[in-house]
Design an enzyme around this catalytic site. Structure first.
Site, PDB file in Angstrom:
ATOM      1  N   ALA A  20     -59.817  84.323 -14.136  1.00 22.01           N
ATOM      2  CA  ALA A  20     -59.616  83.461 -12.953  1.00 22.01           C
ATOM      3  C   ALA A  20     -60.474  82.220 -13.179  1.00 22.01           C
ATOM      4  O   ALA A  20     -61.571  82.103 -12.665  1.00 22.01           O
ATOM      5  CB  ALA A  20     -60.026  84.207 -11.693  1.00 22.01           C
TER       6      ALA A  20
ATOM      7  N   ALA B 175     -60.115  78.659 -12.868  1.00 21.99           N
ATOM      8  CA  ALA B 175     -60.310  77.422 -12.088  1.00 21.99           C
ATOM      9  C   ALA B 175     -61.496  77.573 -11.134  1.00 21.99           C
ATOM     10  O   ALA B 175     -61.717  78.669 -10.617  1.00 21.99           O
ATOM     11  CB  ALA B 175     -59.033  77.120 -11.303  1.00 21.99           C
TER      12      ALA B 175
ATOM     13  N   GLY C  54     -63.220  75.876 -13.478  1.00 22.64           N
ATOM     14  CA  GLY C  54     -63.586  75.704 -14.884  1.00 22.64           C
ATOM     15  C   GLY C  54     -65.081  75.664 -15.171  1.00 22.64           C
ATOM     16  O   GLY C  54     -65.477  75.410 -16.307  1.00 22.64           O
ATOM     17  N   SER C  55     -65.897  75.925 -14.164  1.00 24.97           N
ATOM     18  CA  SER C  55     -67.352  75.886 -14.394  1.00 24.97           C
ATOM     19  C   SER C  55     -67.757  76.855 -15.496  1.00 24.97           C
ATOM     20  O   SER C  55     -68.463  76.497 -16.431  1.00 24.97           O
ATOM     21  CB  SER C  55     -68.105  76.262 -13.112  1.00 24.97           C
ATOM     22  OG  SER C  55     -67.584  75.567 -12.022  1.00 24.97           O
TER      23      SER C  55
ATOM     24  N   ASP D  41     -64.239  86.800 -13.181  1.00 31.56           N
ATOM     25  CA  ASP D  41     -64.978  86.186 -12.080  1.00 31.56           C
ATOM     26  C   ASP D  41     -64.005  86.199 -10.904  1.00 31.56           C
ATOM     27  O   ASP D  41     -63.264  85.253 -10.670  1.00 31.56           O
ATOM     28  CB  ASP D  41     -65.394  84.755 -12.465  1.00 31.56           C
ATOM     29  CG  ASP D  41     -66.313  84.140 -11.426  1.00 31.56           C
ATOM     30  OD1 ASP D  41     -67.208  84.849 -10.925  1.00 31.56           O
ATOM     31  OD2 ASP D  41     -66.125  82.958 -11.094  1.00 31.56           O
TER      32      ASP D  41
ATOM     33  N   CYS E 170     -69.116  85.994  -6.173  1.00 35.18           N
ATOM     34  CA  CYS E 170     -70.171  85.325  -5.398  1.00 35.18           C
ATOM     35  C   CYS E 170     -70.188  85.952  -4.006  1.00 35.18           C
ATOM     36  O   CYS E 170     -70.375  85.268  -3.010  1.00 35.18           O
ATOM     37  CB  CYS E 170     -69.953  83.821  -5.352  1.00 35.18           C
ATOM     38  SG  CYS E 170     -68.362  83.344  -4.702  1.00 35.18           S
TER      39      CYS E 170
END
Lengths: 119, 227
Positions: free
Chosen positions: B38, B40, B42-43, B105, B157
């Site tokens: 997942a 986007a 893109g960090s 993530d 998160c």
């Protein structure tokens, strides 16, 4: 993928052309695979093009280097040691590479190795 | 910092300190094949590419076409050349690729980002449950494409146990993953082993839980697993 992978001779020719035209240091590009369709040239790590991609819904592979024969903004930032919000013409690019100056006003510009103090 | 020329050029990328744990735990190596399920905006993908020194191959996947534009923008800005951007539901990926490392993530309730604002919709029990179903499906899909001995990092998160330890426990019990300790320099806690009468595998204690007050950063959870 419809794009064609350039062979080593075609790649060298392109790198020479970019060096001549934009004083491009090609060392970072040598290890990458070049592939092109009619108007665009992309660069990607070789490993990406070795994968079995048949069933994927691919949006892009690697980074677009040239569009209509001119470096893209992303490529300028990554490889051409200069940056601008718009692409530089050949003359502007040469001027910037050689002197760090440009005729364009109000644009952010920098050498990768020599950041310009914006103040 | 976001106004600096280095940021504009893509020489630096600004990311929450806690979020960087996921890729630290993944430890991608040069020349490997990595799946960011997942990806986007893109960090973490750009962080993976930097770790891999722009070699090997990252399959950066996301289901949302609009978010893919942001992903591509960030990859281009950072000069990433070792990435395939793919639009697909990662739980239904149809391809024969197998990966050395996979980052899940996962989409979550974002409750670890409570400092940045409160979203009532995201914190409902129903929403957490809905996300946990997707998270389990992502683990199932990752398991299918991970090479033997490969590393899977699951992160969110979120602070809810249902989206974190419960999912790591699912991966351990259903797929036989073992959880490995994550070495991190930021303040963190072990994974929770009991929650509302549910007892998790002892392995889950090796996962890493970060609360917002630990570092003055967002809350985060990561579990590093190996087949």
């Amino acid at each position: 993928m419809k794009a064609k992978i350039l062979n080593s001779r075609q790649k060298k020719k392109m790198l020479d052309k970019l060096h001549k035209k934009y004083a491009l240091d090609s060392s970072e590009l040598r290890s990458l695979v070049f592939y092109a369709d009619e108007r665009e040239v992309w660069v990607a790590a070789e490993c990406c093009l070795k994968q079995n991609l048949q069933d994927l819904n691919i949006q892009s592979i690697g980074l677009k280097l040239l569009s209509n024969g001119k470096p893209t903004i992303a490529a300028i930032q990554a490889f051409f040691k200069e940056a601008d919000k718009t692409q530089l013409s050949e003359i502007e690019g040469k001027l910037f590479i050689e002197t760090g100056k440009t005729n364009k006003k109000g644009k952010i510009m920098a050498y990768r190795d020599h950041p310009i103090n914006l103040k | 910092m976001s106004d600096s020329i280095e940021h504009y050029l893509g020489l630096i990328y600004i990311q929450e300190a806690a979020s960087m744990i996921a890729v630290e735990a993944l430890k991608p190596q040069t020349g490997e094949v990595v799946w960011d399920m997942a990806a986007a905006p893109g960090s973490k993908t750009t962080q993976i590419a930097a770790e891999m020194k722009n070699t090997g191959c990252i399959l950066a996947n996301d289901v949302d076409r609009r978010r893919l534009n942001t992903l591509r923008f960030n990859l281009n800005k950072s000069g990433v050349c070792n990435c395939i951007v793919n639009q697909a539901d990662a739980t239904k990926l149809r391809c024969n690729m197998s990966f050395d490392r996979i980052l899940v993530d996962a989409p979550c309730s974002n409750s670890g980002q409570i400092r940045q604002g409160y979203s009532e919709e995201a914190f409902t029990k129903g929403e957490v449950k809905r996300k946990s179903v997707i998270q389990r499906k992502l683990i199932d899909a990752a398991e299918k494409h991970l090479k033997a001995g490969g590393v899977l990092v699951y992160s969110t998160c979120s602070l809810t146990v249902e989206e974190n330890e419960a999912i790591a426990d699912y991966a351990v019990k259903k797929h036989g993953f073992s959880v490995e300790k994550i070495k991190s320099k930021i303040n963190a806690h072990e994974g929770i082993l009991q929650h509302r009468g549910e007892v998790f595998s002892d392995d889950v204690a090796d996962s890493l839980r970060v609360y917002p007050q630990d570092n003055g950063a967002d809350g985060f959870f990561a579990a590093k697993m190996r087949r």
